[in-house]
Scaffold this motif. Structure first.
Motif, short mmCIF file in Angstrom:
data_model
loop_
_atom_site.label_atom_id
_atom_site.label_comp_id
_atom_site.label_asym_id
_atom_site.label_seq_id
_atom_site.Cartn_x
_atom_site.Cartn_y
_atom_site.Cartn_z
N ILE A 254 12.61 -0.88 -38.15
CA ILE A 254 13.35 -0.22 -39.21
C ILE A 254 13.75 1.19 -38.77
O ILE A 254 14.90 1.62 -38.96
CB ILE A 254 12.51 -0.17 -40.50
N ALA A 255 12.81 1.90 -38.16
CA ALA A 255 13.11 3.27 -37.69
C ALA A 255 14.22 3.25 -36.66
O ALA A 255 15.14 4.08 -36.70
CB ALA A 255 11.85 3.91 -37.12
N ALA A 256 14.15 2.31 -35.72
CA ALA A 256 15.19 2.22 -34.69
C ALA A 256 16.53 1.86 -35.31
O ALA A 256 17.58 2.39 -34.92
CB ALA A 256 14.79 1.18 -33.64
N GLY A 257 16.52 0.96 -36.29
CA GLY A 257 17.76 0.59 -36.95
C GLY A 257 18.38 1.76 -37.69
O GLY A 257 19.59 2.01 -37.60
N LEU A 258 17.55 2.51 -38.42
CA LEU A 258 18.07 3.65 -39.18
C LEU A 258 18.50 4.80 -38.29
O LEU A 258 19.24 5.69 -38.72
CB LEU A 258 17.01 4.13 -40.18
N GLY A 285 4.66 -0.48 -47.46
CA GLY A 285 3.52 -0.03 -46.69
C GLY A 285 3.73 1.41 -46.27
O GLY A 285 4.87 1.89 -46.22
N ARG A 286 2.63 2.11 -45.98
CA ARG A 286 2.75 3.52 -45.60
C ARG A 286 3.62 3.69 -44.36
O ARG A 286 4.46 4.59 -44.30
CB ARG A 286 1.36 4.11 -45.33
N SER A 287 3.44 2.83 -43.37
CA SER A 287 4.19 2.99 -42.13
C SER A 287 5.68 2.74 -42.32
O SER A 287 6.51 3.35 -41.65
CB SER A 287 3.63 2.06 -41.04
N ILE A 288 6.03 1.87 -43.26
CA ILE A 288 7.45 1.64 -43.55
C ILE A 288 8.06 2.85 -44.24
O ILE A 288 9.16 3.30 -43.89
CB ILE A 288 7.62 0.36 -44.40
N SER A 306 7.68 6.28 -54.48
CA SER A 306 7.31 5.09 -53.71
C SER A 306 5.86 5.18 -53.23
O SER A 306 5.10 4.20 -53.31
CB SER A 306 8.24 4.94 -52.51
N ARG A 307 5.47 6.34 -52.74
CA ARG A 307 4.09 6.50 -52.24
C ARG A 307 3.08 6.40 -53.38
O ARG A 307 1.97 5.88 -53.21
CB ARG A 307 3.96 7.82 -51.50
N GLY A 308 3.46 6.88 -54.55
CA GLY A 308 2.57 6.77 -55.70
C GLY A 308 2.36 5.34 -56.13
O GLY A 308 1.23 4.93 -56.46
N VAL A 309 3.42 4.55 -56.14
CA VAL A 309 3.30 3.13 -56.48
C VAL A 309 2.44 2.41 -55.45
O VAL A 309 1.58 1.58 -55.80
CB VAL A 309 4.71 2.48 -56.59
N ALA A 341 15.43 -1.67 -50.21
CA ALA A 341 14.28 -2.55 -49.96
C ALA A 341 14.53 -3.35 -48.69
O ALA A 341 15.68 -3.67 -48.35
CB ALA A 341 14.03 -3.48 -51.14
N PHE A 342 13.44 -3.68 -48.01
CA PHE A 342 13.51 -4.48 -46.79
C PHE A 342 12.77 -5.79 -47.02
O PHE A 342 11.80 -5.86 -47.78
CB PHE A 342 12.86 -3.73 -45.63
#
Length: 357
Positions: A254-258, A285-288, A306-309, A341-342
């Motif tokens: 995902i990071a590479a795509g973005l 997930g946290r890493s996402i 998002s992190r709170g959820v 969303a992914f």
């Protein structure tokens, strides 16, 4: 001119059984050696999840599903049929709790369409029909069941509601996402699938979408897919439930795509990330979330909803994005927001949104 569709309100619900720590303890006993256990402890500690909730009943002595007398307290875990029977019972109950939480905020009379998303169970008549009958929707209500799309199914459900309202300004669309991910625990001794399973919890969220200018205005939807990534996120239907495959490569891909301007533009609906003042990113997930934040050079704190959820509920598959949007609905006005969303594909789907004028 097509009318603008709006999310008037969102109601959410989770079960009252917190299984997070019990499932972590169970998973650790499946690892073959101490080295793997140490890696597991480190990764589980970094997951940024405090609670995950389950529809699974408590054991005979009030313990978790993995304790004696619990749903998973056996040498051979339950088969798919047993898990689907529990889905058929529990999914409508949790769904109706979310709908009642929505009803406490807005009137739900005159519903014309009912859109339901779920990927964690199958039953026929469908849960859309079961729930519609139990909450007293008219037989003439048009129903749509979005099945097995995974974490971005909320986008598909809200996108469908938007299309309905734009074609019929009098439509009142009830949208529901319900996922019972904890029905699909797998006895797999490998580190990666064990860690993946410990992301997921149960939850339901319901929204009312109409042309009335209140809540969040739904903008243009968008979608794109990362090439050569179809195997990174996968559900396999087995004789022992649905086996989730969530590759550890997903955040990096995902990071590479973005980092690719073309993919980033497609994954944000062409918006400049620096101009977006409302982010509803699926808490997969946290890493996402870290990957999205880093790749798009977002300021620290913009993914707080998002992190709170994630911390409070874990990843509830399709329901998760709706929980994030519910938090944003209760916050400051948003002038240009993005929901993203992914999921399987590896696909990125989303839409623009803003606070109603």
């Amino acid at each position: 001119m097509h009318p603008t569709a709006h999310i008037a309100a969102i109601g959410t619900a989770v079960p009252d059984h917190d299984i997070h720590q019990a499932f972590i303890g169970w998973a650790r006993t499946r690892l073959p050696d101490e080295r793997a256990a140490r890696v597991f402890d480190r990764m589980a500690g970094r997951a940024a999840i405090g609670h995950r909730w389950s529809v699974l009943p408590r054991g005979a002595d009030g313990g978790s599903p993995v304790d004696p007398g619990g749903f998973y307290a056996r040498d051979l875990l339950p088969g798919t049929a047993e898990r689907m029977r529990l889905y058929a019972e529990a999914a409508p109950v949790l769904s109706i709790a979310a709908i009642e939480a929505l009803r406490a905020q807005v009137a739900l009379d005159g519903i014309t369409h009912f859109v339901v998303a779920s990927c964690t169970g199958f039953v026929a008549p469908g849960i859309d029909q079961i729930i519609a009958a139990q909450i007293g929707l008219a037989p003439s209500v048009e129903r749509l069941l979005v099945g097995f799309m995974g974490c971005y199914a909320a986008v598909a459900a809200l996108r469908s509601a938007r299309h309905i309202v734009r074609s019929d300004p009098h439509a009142r669309v009830l949208v529901l996402c319900v996922e019972l991910s904890t029905l699909h625990l797998q006895d797999n001794p490998a580190l990666e699938p064990l860690l993946a399973m410990l992301q997921f919890g149960d939850g339901a969220a319901a929204a009312l979408v109409t042309a009335e200018p209140v809540g969040l205005a739904l903008g243009q939807p968008f979608a794109t897919t990362l090439p050569d990534s179809a195997g990174l996120i996968r559900w396999d239907i087995t004789d022992r439930g649905f086996a989730m495959h969530l590759s550890g490569e997903v955040p990096a891909r995902i990071a590479a795509g973005l980092a690719d301007p073309a993919f980033a533009a497609a994954a944000t609906g062409g918006r400049d990330p620096s101009e977006i003042d409302g982010w509803a990113v699926h808490a997969g997930g946290r890493s996402i979330l870290d990957a999205v934040e880093s790749a798009l050079h977002l300021q620290q704190g913009v993914l707080a909803a998002s992190r709170g959820v994630l911390a409070d509920f874990g990843n509830m598959s399709s329901a998760t994005l709706m929980f994030v949007l519910a938090r944003l609905l209760g916050g400051p006005p948003i002038h240009d927001g993005v929901a993203l969303a992914f999921g399987p594909g590896l696909a990125a789907e989303g839409f623009g949104f803003r606070s109603a004028a």
